[in-house]
Design a protein around this motif. Sequence first.
Motif, short mmCIF file in Angstrom:
data_model
loop_
_atom_site.label_atom_id
_atom_site.label_comp_id
_atom_site.label_asym_id
_atom_site.label_seq_id
_atom_site.Cartn_x
_atom_site.Cartn_y
_atom_site.Cartn_z
N ARG A 192 45.25 32.96 65.32
CA ARG A 192 44.95 33.02 66.74
C ARG A 192 44.44 34.41 67.07
O ARG A 192 44.92 35.40 66.53
N THR A 193 43.49 34.47 67.97
CA THR A 193 42.97 35.76 68.42
C THR A 193 44.13 36.63 68.89
O THR A 193 44.99 36.19 69.64
N ILE A 194 44.13 37.88 68.43
CA ILE A 194 45.19 38.81 68.80
C ILE A 194 45.10 39.11 70.30
O ILE A 194 44.01 39.20 70.85
N GLU A 195 46.25 39.22 70.94
CA GLU A 195 46.32 39.46 72.39
C GLU A 195 47.28 40.62 72.66
O GLU A 195 48.15 40.92 71.85
N LEU A 196 47.14 41.22 73.84
CA LEU A 196 48.03 42.32 74.21
C LEU A 196 49.50 41.92 74.15
O LEU A 196 50.35 42.73 73.80
N GLU A 197 49.77 40.66 74.47
CA GLU A 197 51.15 40.17 74.43
C GLU A 197 51.74 40.18 73.02
O GLU A 197 52.95 40.05 72.84
N ASP A 198 50.89 40.35 72.00
CA ASP A 198 51.35 40.38 70.61
C ASP A 198 51.79 41.78 70.18
O ASP A 198 52.28 41.95 69.06
N ALA A 199 51.61 42.78 71.03
CA ALA A 199 51.86 44.17 70.63
C ALA A 199 53.27 44.37 70.08
O ALA A 199 53.45 44.99 69.02
N HIS A 200 54.28 43.86 70.77
CA HIS A 200 55.66 44.07 70.31
C HIS A 200 55.88 43.41 68.94
O HIS A 200 56.44 44.03 68.03
N ALA A 201 55.44 42.17 68.80
CA ALA A 201 55.65 41.44 67.54
C ALA A 201 54.90 42.09 66.39
O ALA A 201 55.44 42.25 65.29
N GLU B 178 43.81 46.63 72.01
CA GLU B 178 42.75 46.84 73.01
C GLU B 178 41.40 47.03 72.32
O GLU B 178 40.38 46.48 72.75
N GLY B 179 41.38 47.77 71.22
CA GLY B 179 40.15 47.94 70.44
C GLY B 179 39.69 46.63 69.83
O GLY B 179 38.49 46.33 69.79
N CYS B 180 40.65 45.83 69.36
CA CYS B 180 40.32 44.52 68.80
C CYS B 180 39.68 43.62 69.85
O CYS B 180 38.69 42.92 69.58
N ILE B 181 40.22 43.65 71.06
CA ILE B 181 39.69 42.83 72.15
C ILE B 181 38.26 43.26 72.49
O ILE B 181 37.37 42.42 72.67
N LYS B 182 38.03 44.57 72.55
CA LYS B 182 36.68 45.08 72.82
C LYS B 182 35.71 44.65 71.73
O LYS B 182 34.57 44.27 72.01
N SER C 117 31.41 42.10 67.60
CA SER C 117 31.22 42.96 66.44
C SER C 117 32.42 42.92 65.47
O SER C 117 32.36 43.50 64.39
N SER C 118 33.49 42.26 65.88
CA SER C 118 34.66 42.09 65.02
C SER C 118 35.50 40.94 65.57
O SER C 118 35.25 40.45 66.67
N LEU C 119 36.48 40.53 64.79
CA LEU C 119 37.39 39.47 65.22
C LEU C 119 38.72 39.67 64.51
O LEU C 119 38.79 39.61 63.29
N SER C 120 39.77 39.95 65.28
CA SER C 120 41.10 40.15 64.73
C SER C 120 42.01 39.01 65.16
O SER C 120 42.07 38.68 66.34
N LEU C 121 42.70 38.45 64.19
CA LEU C 121 43.55 37.30 64.42
C LEU C 121 44.95 37.57 63.89
O LEU C 121 45.11 38.20 62.85
N VAL C 122 45.95 37.08 64.62
CA VAL C 122 47.30 37.12 64.07
C VAL C 122 47.47 35.89 63.18
O VAL C 122 46.90 34.83 63.44
N ILE C 123 48.22 36.08 62.11
CA ILE C 123 48.55 34.99 61.19
C ILE C 123 49.94 34.49 61.60
O ILE C 123 50.90 35.27 61.63
#
Length: 183
Positions: free
Chosen positions: A12-21, A54-58, A64-70
């Motif tokens: 899933r696309t990484i989100e700010l809500e994932d920061a703690h996890a 935040e950089g991942c979202i930008k 230009s990139s795509l970061s996903l949580v596994i």
Amino acid sequence: MQITINPELSLRTIELEDAHAVFSLTDASRAYLREWLPWLDFTKEIADTTAYIEGCIKGHEAKSSLSLVIIFRSEIVGVAGFNTINHSNKIAAIGYWLSEGAQGHGIMSQTVLALLQYAFEDLQLNKVEIRAAVGNAKSRAIPERLGFTKEGTIRAAEWLYDHYVDHVAYGMLASEWKQMKEK
């Protein structure tokens, strides 16, 4: 964006809500990850992970990139995606990391296969690259297992805390993906 790989594994696309996890996972795996990842010393608190996300979202917004949580068995166990996507040349570079406790379930092989499918079938790219430190056998095993071509060694490719490491560069072309899928 979400990619379901199987009932236990998704991306899933990484989100700010994932920061703690993500920070907690990084912190718990710090010694393990530090052997091959150069950013651990710059990730000291949740704010550092928030800035990373935040950089991942930008990057995602700029395409230009795509970061996903596994996500494995409902828990975030790592991060994977395209560190860079070059639409002009139709090339992307995959990067990934997985917590030590999540090793041994085939998670990363399945994740990279899903990323390849997305790259070649949805993004219509021509090439996907993976680079890994010469000594990082676990990371190198992924492209080798999945049929990437070893394209060469890049000398002193990355500064890792107190020394340079060489990288092995692997690539897969869209035509090779198509042949692999037909088999």
